[in-house]
Design a protein around this motif. Structure first.
Motif, PDB file in Angstrom:
ATOM      1  N   THR A  81     118.813 -39.653  -2.407  1.00  0.00           N
ATOM      2  CA  THR A  81     118.183 -40.619  -1.507  1.00  0.00           C
ATOM      3  C   THR A  81     119.233 -41.432  -0.760  1.00  0.00           C
ATOM      4  O   THR A  81     119.138 -41.627   0.452  1.00  0.00           O
ATOM      5  CB  THR A  81     117.252 -41.556  -2.303  1.00  0.00           C
ATOM      6  OG1 THR A  81     116.282 -40.764  -2.971  1.00  0.00           O
ATOM      7  CG2 THR A  81     116.574 -42.541  -1.396  1.00  0.00           C
ATOM      8  N   VAL A 114     119.838 -41.408   3.303  1.00  0.00           N
ATOM      9  CA  VAL A 114     119.761 -42.624   4.116  1.00  0.00           C
ATOM     10  C   VAL A 114     121.052 -42.814   4.910  1.00  0.00           C
ATOM     11  O   VAL A 114     121.021 -43.241   6.057  1.00  0.00           O
ATOM     12  CB  VAL A 114     119.466 -43.841   3.208  1.00  0.00           C
ATOM     13  CG1 VAL A 114     119.696 -45.147   3.956  1.00  0.00           C
ATOM     14  CG2 VAL A 114     118.037 -43.781   2.706  1.00  0.00           C
ATOM     15  N   ASP A 172     115.540 -43.462   6.474  1.00  0.00           N
ATOM     16  CA  ASP A 172     115.367 -44.777   5.854  1.00  0.00           C
ATOM     17  C   ASP A 172     113.996 -45.366   6.167  1.00  0.00           C
ATOM     18  O   ASP A 172     113.380 -45.980   5.303  1.00  0.00           O
ATOM     19  CB  ASP A 172     116.486 -45.734   6.271  1.00  0.00           C
ATOM     20  CG  ASP A 172     116.655 -45.813   7.781  1.00  0.00           C
ATOM     21  OD1 ASP A 172     116.097 -44.963   8.482  1.00  0.00           O
ATOM     22  OD2 ASP A 172     117.350 -46.739   8.238  1.00  0.00           O
ATOM     23  N   ASP A 173     113.492 -45.150   7.381  1.00  0.00           N
ATOM     24  CA  ASP A 173     112.157 -45.646   7.711  1.00  0.00           C
ATOM     25  C   ASP A 173     111.082 -44.932   6.900  1.00  0.00           C
ATOM     26  O   ASP A 173     110.135 -45.555   6.411  1.00  0.00           O
ATOM     27  CB  ASP A 173     111.860 -45.469   9.205  1.00  0.00           C
ATOM     28  CG  ASP A 173     112.713 -46.379  10.068  1.00  0.00           C
ATOM     29  OD1 ASP A 173     113.090 -47.470   9.588  1.00  0.00           O
ATOM     30  OD2 ASP A 173     113.006 -45.997  11.204  1.00  0.00           O
ATOM     31  N   ILE A 233     111.432 -43.506   3.921  1.00  0.00           N
ATOM     32  CA  ILE A 233     111.530 -43.931   2.524  1.00  0.00           C
ATOM     33  C   ILE A 233     110.950 -45.330   2.364  1.00  0.00           C
ATOM     34  O   ILE A 233     110.241 -45.621   1.398  1.00  0.00           O
ATOM     35  CB  ILE A 233     112.994 -43.872   2.043  1.00  0.00           C
ATOM     36  CG1 ILE A 233     113.440 -42.412   1.970  1.00  0.00           C
ATOM     37  CG2 ILE A 233     113.166 -44.544   0.699  1.00  0.00           C
ATOM     38  CD1 ILE A 233     114.888 -42.213   1.659  1.00  0.00           C
ATOM     39  N   GLU A 234     111.224 -46.200   3.337  1.00  0.00           N
ATOM     40  CA  GLU A 234     110.697 -47.557   3.262  1.00  0.00           C
ATOM     41  C   GLU A 234     109.172 -47.559   3.325  1.00  0.00           C
ATOM     42  O   GLU A 234     108.511 -48.257   2.555  1.00  0.00           O
ATOM     43  CB  GLU A 234     111.270 -48.398   4.401  1.00  0.00           C
ATOM     44  CG  GLU A 234     110.840 -49.842   4.361  1.00  0.00           C
ATOM     45  CD  GLU A 234     111.464 -50.668   5.469  1.00  0.00           C
ATOM     46  OE1 GLU A 234     111.043 -51.821   5.625  1.00  0.00           O
ATOM     47  OE2 GLU A 234     112.341 -50.154   6.176  1.00  0.00           O
ATOM     48  N   ARG A 235     108.591 -46.764   4.238  1.00  0.00           N
ATOM     49  CA  ARG A 235     107.128 -46.695   4.338  1.00  0.00           C
ATOM     50  C   ARG A 235     106.517 -46.136   3.059  1.00  0.00           C
ATOM     51  O   ARG A 235     105.490 -46.620   2.578  1.00  0.00           O
ATOM     52  CB  ARG A 235     106.726 -45.839   5.537  1.00  0.00           C
ATOM     53  CG  ARG A 235     106.594 -46.655   6.802  1.00  0.00           C
ATOM     54  CD  ARG A 235     106.108 -45.805   7.936  1.00  0.00           C
ATOM     55  NE  ARG A 235     107.290 -45.158   8.521  1.00  0.00           N
ATOM     56  CZ  ARG A 235     107.355 -43.887   8.907  1.00  0.00           C
ATOM     57  NH1 ARG A 235     106.306 -43.124   8.850  1.00  0.00           N
ATOM     58  NH2 ARG A 235     108.459 -43.386   9.402  1.00  0.00           N
ATOM     59  N   THR A 236     107.135 -45.102   2.504  1.00  0.00           N
ATOM     60  CA  THR A 236     106.624 -44.494   1.275  1.00  0.00           C
ATOM     61  C   THR A 236     106.671 -45.483   0.124  1.00  0.00           C
ATOM     62  O   THR A 236     105.697 -45.639  -0.630  1.00  0.00           O
ATOM     63  CB  THR A 236     107.449 -43.243   0.923  1.00  0.00           C
ATOM     64  OG1 THR A 236     107.432 -42.357   2.038  1.00  0.00           O
ATOM     65  CG2 THR A 236     106.895 -42.545  -0.296  1.00  0.00           C
ATOM     66  N   PHE A 237     107.805 -46.170  -0.013  1.00  0.00           N
ATOM     67  CA  PHE A 237     107.966 -47.133  -1.095  1.00  0.00           C
ATOM     68  C   PHE A 237     106.983 -48.289  -0.959  1.00  0.00           C
ATOM     69  O   PHE A 237     106.361 -48.713  -1.925  1.00  0.00           O
ATOM     70  CB  PHE A 237     109.412 -47.658  -1.103  1.00  0.00           C
ATOM     71  CG  PHE A 237     109.698 -48.601  -2.225  1.00  0.00           C
ATOM     72  CD1 PHE A 237     109.779 -48.146  -3.528  1.00  0.00           C
ATOM     73  CD2 PHE A 237     109.882 -49.948  -1.989  1.00  0.00           C
ATOM     74  CE1 PHE A 237     110.043 -49.017  -4.572  1.00  0.00           C
ATOM     75  CE2 PHE A 237     110.141 -50.826  -3.023  1.00  0.00           C
ATOM     76  CZ  PHE A 237     110.227 -50.365  -4.317  1.00  0.00           C
ATOM     77  N   GLN A 238     106.809 -48.780   0.250  1.00  0.00           N
ATOM     78  CA  GLN A 238     105.865 -49.875   0.459  1.00  0.00           C
ATOM     79  C   GLN A 238     104.428 -49.432   0.184  1.00  0.00           C
ATOM     80  O   GLN A 238     103.608 -50.226  -0.284  1.00  0.00           O
ATOM     81  CB  GLN A 238     105.981 -50.420   1.883  1.00  0.00           C
ATOM     82  CG  GLN A 238     107.212 -51.261   2.084  1.00  0.00           C
ATOM     83  CD  GLN A 238     107.324 -51.795   3.496  1.00  0.00           C
ATOM     84  OE1 GLN A 238     106.559 -51.408   4.381  1.00  0.00           O
ATOM     85  NE2 GLN A 238     108.283 -52.666   3.721  1.00  0.00           N
TER      86      GLN A 238
END
Length: 42
Positions: free
Chosen positions: A15, A19, A26-27, A29-34
């Protein structure tokens, strides 16, 4: 259990490398994590 920790370590390294070197990841991964955190908060 040892394989579980190895799997987490490898996925974390992949990961970070994605990134750093792949634009736009990175966008994603951020959307998935959120999404996961948002579901857990409900």
């Amino acid at each position: 259990m040892k394989y579980f920790y190895w799997g987490i370590a490898i996925s974390l390294v992949l990961t970070v490398l994605a990134v750093l070197f792949v634009p736009g990841v990175d966008d994603f991964i951020e959307r998935t994590f959120q999404g996961y955190v948002g579901r857990a908060a409900r």
